[in-house]
Design a protein around this motif. Structure first.
Motif, PDB file in Angstrom:
ATOM      1  N   VAL A   1      -1.692   1.359   3.616  1.00 11.63           N
ATOM      2  CA  VAL A   1      -2.124   2.739   3.894  1.00 11.63           C
ATOM      3  C   VAL A   1      -3.221   3.114   2.917  1.00 11.63           C
ATOM      4  O   VAL A   1      -3.087   2.886   1.701  1.00 11.63           O
ATOM      5  CB  VAL A   1      -0.949   3.724   3.780  1.00 11.63           C
ATOM      6  CG1 VAL A   1      -1.420   5.155   4.012  1.00 11.63           C
ATOM      7  CG2 VAL A   1       0.144   3.357   4.779  1.00 11.63           C
ATOM      8  N   SER A   2      -4.296   3.685   3.425  1.00 12.10           N
ATOM      9  CA  SER A   2      -5.399   4.153   2.578  1.00 12.10           C
ATOM     10  C   SER A   2      -5.123   5.586   2.145  1.00 12.10           C
ATOM     11  O   SER A   2      -5.261   6.537   2.928  1.00 12.10           O
ATOM     12  CB  SER A   2      -6.723   4.083   3.346  1.00 12.10           C
ATOM     13  OG  SER A   2      -7.761   4.630   2.579  1.00 12.10           O
ATOM     14  N   HIS A   3      -4.711   5.737   0.896  1.00 15.10           N
ATOM     15  CA  HIS A   3      -4.464   7.085   0.376  1.00 15.10           C
ATOM     16  C   HIS A   3      -5.759   7.873   0.244  1.00 15.10           C
ATOM     17  O   HIS A   3      -5.756   9.110   0.342  1.00 15.10           O
ATOM     18  CB  HIS A   3      -3.757   6.995  -0.973  1.00 15.10           C
ATOM     19  CG  HIS A   3      -2.412   6.337  -0.899  1.00 15.10           C
ATOM     20  ND1 HIS A   3      -1.305   6.965  -0.363  1.00 15.10           N
ATOM     21  CD2 HIS A   3      -1.996   5.095  -1.285  1.00 15.10           C
ATOM     22  CE1 HIS A   3      -0.257   6.161  -0.430  1.00 15.10           C
ATOM     23  NE2 HIS A   3      -0.651   5.006  -0.986  1.00 15.10           N
ATOM     24  N   ALA A   4      -6.858   7.177   0.024  1.00 16.55           N
ATOM     25  CA  ALA A   4      -8.146   7.869  -0.084  1.00 16.55           C
ATOM     26  C   ALA A   4      -8.497   8.591   1.219  1.00 16.55           C
ATOM     27  O   ALA A   4      -9.038   9.708   1.204  1.00 16.55           O
ATOM     28  CB  ALA A   4      -9.246   6.869  -0.453  1.00 16.55           C
TER      29      ALA A   4
ATOM     30  N   ALA B   1     -13.615   9.520   2.340  1.00 19.66           N
ATOM     31  CA  ALA B   1     -13.552   9.074   3.733  1.00 19.66           C
ATOM     32  C   ALA B   1     -14.313   7.768   3.931  1.00 19.66           C
ATOM     33  O   ALA B   1     -13.865   6.869   4.665  1.00 19.66           O
ATOM     34  CB  ALA B   1     -14.114  10.158   4.649  1.00 19.66           C
ATOM     35  N   ALA B   2     -15.458   7.650   3.265  1.00 19.88           N
ATOM     36  CA  ALA B   2     -16.214   6.400   3.357  1.00 19.88           C
ATOM     37  C   ALA B   2     -15.427   5.242   2.759  1.00 19.88           C
ATOM     38  O   ALA B   2     -15.411   4.124   3.309  1.00 19.88           O
ATOM     39  CB  ALA B   2     -17.557   6.556   2.649  1.00 19.88           C
ATOM     40  N   PHE B   3     -14.736   5.488   1.630  1.00 17.86           N
ATOM     41  CA  PHE B   3     -13.914   4.446   1.027  1.00 17.86           C
ATOM     42  C   PHE B   3     -12.761   4.068   1.957  1.00 17.86           C
ATOM     43  O   PHE B   3     -12.404   2.884   2.086  1.00 17.86           O
ATOM     44  CB  PHE B   3     -13.373   4.932  -0.311  1.00 17.86           C
ATOM     45  CG  PHE B   3     -12.551   3.910  -1.039  1.00 17.86           C
ATOM     46  CD1 PHE B   3     -13.162   2.840  -1.691  1.00 17.86           C
ATOM     47  CD2 PHE B   3     -11.162   4.000  -1.071  1.00 17.86           C
ATOM     48  CE1 PHE B   3     -12.398   1.892  -2.359  1.00 17.86           C
ATOM     49  CE2 PHE B   3     -10.403   3.059  -1.725  1.00 17.86           C
ATOM     50  CZ  PHE B   3     -11.017   1.991  -2.379  1.00 17.86           C
ATOM     51  N   GLY B   4     -12.171   5.068   2.642  1.00 16.92           N
ATOM     52  CA  GLY B   4     -11.100   4.773   3.585  1.00 16.92           C
ATOM     53  C   GLY B   4     -11.581   3.929   4.757  1.00 16.92           C
ATOM     54  O   GLY B   4     -10.866   3.025   5.214  1.00 16.92           O
ATOM     55  N   LEU B   5     -12.789   4.195   5.245  1.00 17.62           N
ATOM     56  CA  LEU B   5     -13.337   3.393   6.338  1.00 17.62           C
ATOM     57  C   LEU B   5     -13.636   1.963   5.888  1.00 17.62           C
ATOM     58  O   LEU B   5     -13.455   0.999   6.653  1.00 17.62           O
ATOM     59  CB  LEU B   5     -14.602   4.058   6.881  1.00 17.62           C
ATOM     60  CG  LEU B   5     -14.401   5.389   7.626  1.00 17.62           C
ATOM     61  CD1 LEU B   5     -15.739   5.976   8.020  1.00 17.62           C
ATOM     62  CD2 LEU B   5     -13.512   5.192   8.848  1.00 17.62           C
ATOM     63  N   VAL B   6     -14.066   1.818   4.648  1.00 19.88           N
ATOM     64  CA  VAL B   6     -14.311   0.468   4.117  1.00 19.88           C
ATOM     65  C   VAL B   6     -13.011  -0.311   4.026  1.00 19.88           C
ATOM     66  O   VAL B   6     -12.945  -1.504   4.393  1.00 19.88           O
ATOM     67  CB  VAL B   6     -15.007   0.555   2.748  1.00 19.88           C
ATOM     68  CG1 VAL B   6     -15.047  -0.815   2.075  1.00 19.88           C
ATOM     69  CG2 VAL B   6     -16.413   1.107   2.911  1.00 19.88           C
ATOM     70  N   ARG B   7     -11.946   0.335   3.560  1.00 20.41           N
ATOM     71  CA  ARG B   7     -10.635  -0.330   3.474  1.00 20.41           C
ATOM     72  C   ARG B   7     -10.112  -0.687   4.866  1.00 20.41           C
ATOM     73  O   ARG B   7      -9.468  -1.722   5.050  1.00 20.41           O
ATOM     74  CB  ARG B   7      -9.645   0.583   2.757  1.00 20.41           C
ATOM     75  CG  ARG B   7     -10.005   0.874   1.312  1.00 20.41           C
ATOM     76  CD  ARG B   7      -9.854  -0.343   0.435  1.00 20.41           C
ATOM     77  NE  ARG B   7      -8.444  -0.700   0.271  1.00 20.41           N
ATOM     78  CZ  ARG B   7      -8.008  -1.797  -0.343  1.00 20.41           C
ATOM     79  NH1 ARG B   7      -8.905  -2.681  -0.817  1.00 20.41           N
ATOM     80  NH2 ARG B   7      -6.718  -2.031  -0.474  1.00 20.41           N
ATOM     81  N   LEU B   8     -10.407   0.199   5.826  1.00 18.21           N
ATOM     82  CA  LEU B   8     -10.005  -0.107   7.202  1.00 18.21           C
ATOM     83  C   LEU B   8     -10.731  -1.352   7.704  1.00 18.21           C
ATOM     84  O   LEU B   8     -10.136  -2.216   8.377  1.00 18.21           O
ATOM     85  CB  LEU B   8     -10.303   1.094   8.098  1.00 18.21           C
ATOM     86  CG  LEU B   8     -10.114   0.892   9.608  1.00 18.21           C
ATOM     87  CD1 LEU B   8      -8.649   0.611   9.928  1.00 18.21           C
ATOM     88  CD2 LEU B   8     -10.617   2.100  10.377  1.00 18.21           C
ATOM     89  N   TRP B   9     -11.965  -1.494   7.398  1.00 14.52           N
ATOM     90  CA  TRP B   9     -12.748  -2.640   7.847  1.00 14.52           C
ATOM     91  C   TRP B   9     -12.345  -3.930   7.139  1.00 14.52           C
ATOM     92  O   TRP B   9     -12.286  -5.002   7.753  1.00 14.52           O
ATOM     93  CB  TRP B   9     -14.234  -2.356   7.623  1.00 14.52           C
ATOM     94  CG  TRP B   9     -15.130  -3.500   7.983  1.00 14.52           C
ATOM     95  CD1 TRP B   9     -15.667  -4.427   7.130  1.00 14.52           C
ATOM     96  CD2 TRP B   9     -15.558  -3.867   9.286  1.00 14.52           C
ATOM     97  NE1 TRP B   9     -16.420  -5.335   7.812  1.00 14.52           N
ATOM     98  CE2 TRP B   9     -16.378  -5.007   9.155  1.00 14.52           C
ATOM     99  CE3 TRP B   9     -15.344  -3.341  10.561  1.00 14.52           C
ATOM    100  CZ2 TRP B   9     -16.971  -5.632  10.236  1.00 14.52           C
ATOM    101  CZ3 TRP B   9     -15.948  -3.954  11.634  1.00 14.52           C
ATOM    102  CH2 TRP B   9     -16.746  -5.095  11.478  1.00 14.52           C
TER     103      TRP B   9
ATOM    104  N   ILE C   1      -9.348  -4.692   5.180  1.00 15.31           N
ATOM    105  CA  ILE C   1      -7.964  -5.166   5.237  1.00 15.31           C
ATOM    106  C   ILE C   1      -7.159  -4.485   6.340  1.00 15.31           C
ATOM    107  O   ILE C   1      -5.938  -4.665   6.424  1.00 15.31           O
ATOM    108  CB  ILE C   1      -7.254  -4.962   3.886  1.00 15.31           C
ATOM    109  CG1 ILE C   1      -7.208  -3.469   3.528  1.00 15.31           C
ATOM    110  CG2 ILE C   1      -7.960  -5.751   2.788  1.00 15.31           C
ATOM    111  CD1 ILE C   1      -6.407  -3.183   2.259  1.00 15.31           C
ATOM    112  N   GLY C   2      -7.816  -3.653   7.160  1.00 16.57           N
ATOM    113  CA  GLY C   2      -7.106  -2.979   8.247  1.00 16.57           C
ATOM    114  C   GLY C   2      -6.168  -1.893   7.772  1.00 16.57           C
ATOM    115  O   GLY C   2      -5.135  -1.651   8.405  1.00 16.57           O
ATOM    116  N   ALA C   3      -6.499  -1.227   6.669  1.00 25.15           N
ATOM    117  CA  ALA C   3      -5.623  -0.188   6.120  1.00 25.15           C
ATOM    118  C   ALA C   3      -5.577   1.011   7.054  1.00 25.15           C
ATOM    119  O   ALA C   3      -6.566   1.373   7.706  1.00 25.15           O
ATOM    120  CB  ALA C   3      -6.121   0.231   4.737  1.00 25.15           C
TER     121      ALA C   3
END
Length: 301
Positions: free
Chosen positions: A9-12, A62-70, A72-74
């Motif tokens: 889960v991306s807390h950011a 939000a940008a950091f969360g999108l990077v984590r999604l890309w 590791i699929g967070a």
């Protein structure tokens, strides 16, 4: 043995959504308080700047969360996207204000007559708080205005002073300018009285011609209160507020009768700070265009 994969889960991303929602609601509340409530412009700028800063921080998270999604699929893609949408309002307004600040000259007082600006009937005096500015408009300021707004000029109408005055008042009301004080209306009232025929005076005109006039006291050579502006000028001073954010401007309109025509000049000054973001010139141009439409058919060359 079954292995179950759990997505991180991306807390950011979730913090970005919270901060963006907070900044958006704060910005809306600040705008409404400034437009319809008691919030002054200096305090509005501080709170609006704080909301924009929070929106900027939410944008980074939000940008950091999108990077984590890309990477590791967070989880948190929807939260990041929502944060981006909520940040658009405060950041968009802040960006537009910054663009106007650097694109337009640092002027707070503009006029259609740079050589002889219409004078104030009541000099605006407002506590500037943390937005200090010079109380004197220099000749250099007028030169900068001529360079930045070469098309900002007055109007000449081929109409009587009273006719143009009525159009000026009507357009001022429709444009949102509240007239608070006027001067020089004696010329207009004299013109209007000449158009009215009193039957009683007409019937007694023959009798009065035969009566012996009674001497009366001579009026004062000069009025008790000094006149502001030229001897034939009509001055109207009021207040205008921008439609969305409610920034306050002091406005003075001058009417001058000259060779069977009427000249209309205008002056607008923001109440706070040394930079009006170009709103003063746009307001003057908009008002004069509306006045042209109202007085269509009597405008001179």
């Amino acid at each position: 043995m079954t292995i179950q994969y759990e997505r991180p889960v991306s807390h950011a991303a979730h913090w970005a959504r919270r901060l963006a929602l907070f900044s958006c609601l704060l910005f809306i509340a600040v705008v409404l308080s400034h437009r319809f409530g008691p919030l002054t412009t200096p305090h509005f700028l501080v709170l609006a700047g704080f909301a924009a800063a929070m929106a900027g921080l939410a944008l980074l998270l939000a940008a950091f969360g999108l990077v984590r999604l890309w990477q590791i699929g967070a989880r948190g893609g929807k939260a990041s996207f929502m944060a981006l949408l909520l940040s658009l309002l405060p950041l968009g307004v802040a960006g537009a204000a910054a663009y106007s600040y650097f694109y337009n000259p640092a002027l707070y007082d503009v006029t259609t007559d740079a050589a002889m600006p219409p004078p104030w009937l009541a000099v605006p005096a407002v506590q500037q708080d943390w937005l200090p500015r010079s109380s004197v408009v220099t000749q250099r300021d007028r030169e900068v205005q001529l360079e930045a707004y070469p098309g900002l000029s007055g109007r000449r109408y081929e109409g009587a002073l009273d006719r143009v005055y009525q159009g000026v008042r009507k357009v001022a009301t429709a444009y949102g300018i509240t007239i608070t004080v006027e001067d020089g209306l004696d010329n207009i009232l004299a013109d209007l009285e000449d158009l009215v025929v009193d039957p009683a005076k007409t019937a007694r005109s023959a009798e009065l011609a035969s009566e012996v006039p009674i001497p009366e006291a001579r009026p004062l050579e000069t009025p008790l209160t000094p006149r502001i502006g030229g001897p034939g000028d009509v001055l109207l001073q009021g207040e205008w507020r921008s439609p969305v954010f409610g920034f306050r401007f002091d406005v003075v309109i001058r009417l001058r009768e000259e060779a069977e025509t009427t000249l209309v000049d205008m002056r607008a000054a923001s109440r706070y700070g040394s930079h009006d973001l170009g709103m003063g010139a746009r307001m003057v141009e908009g008002y004069l265009k509306a006045l042209d439409a109202e007085l269509l058919g009597i405008a001179g060359d």
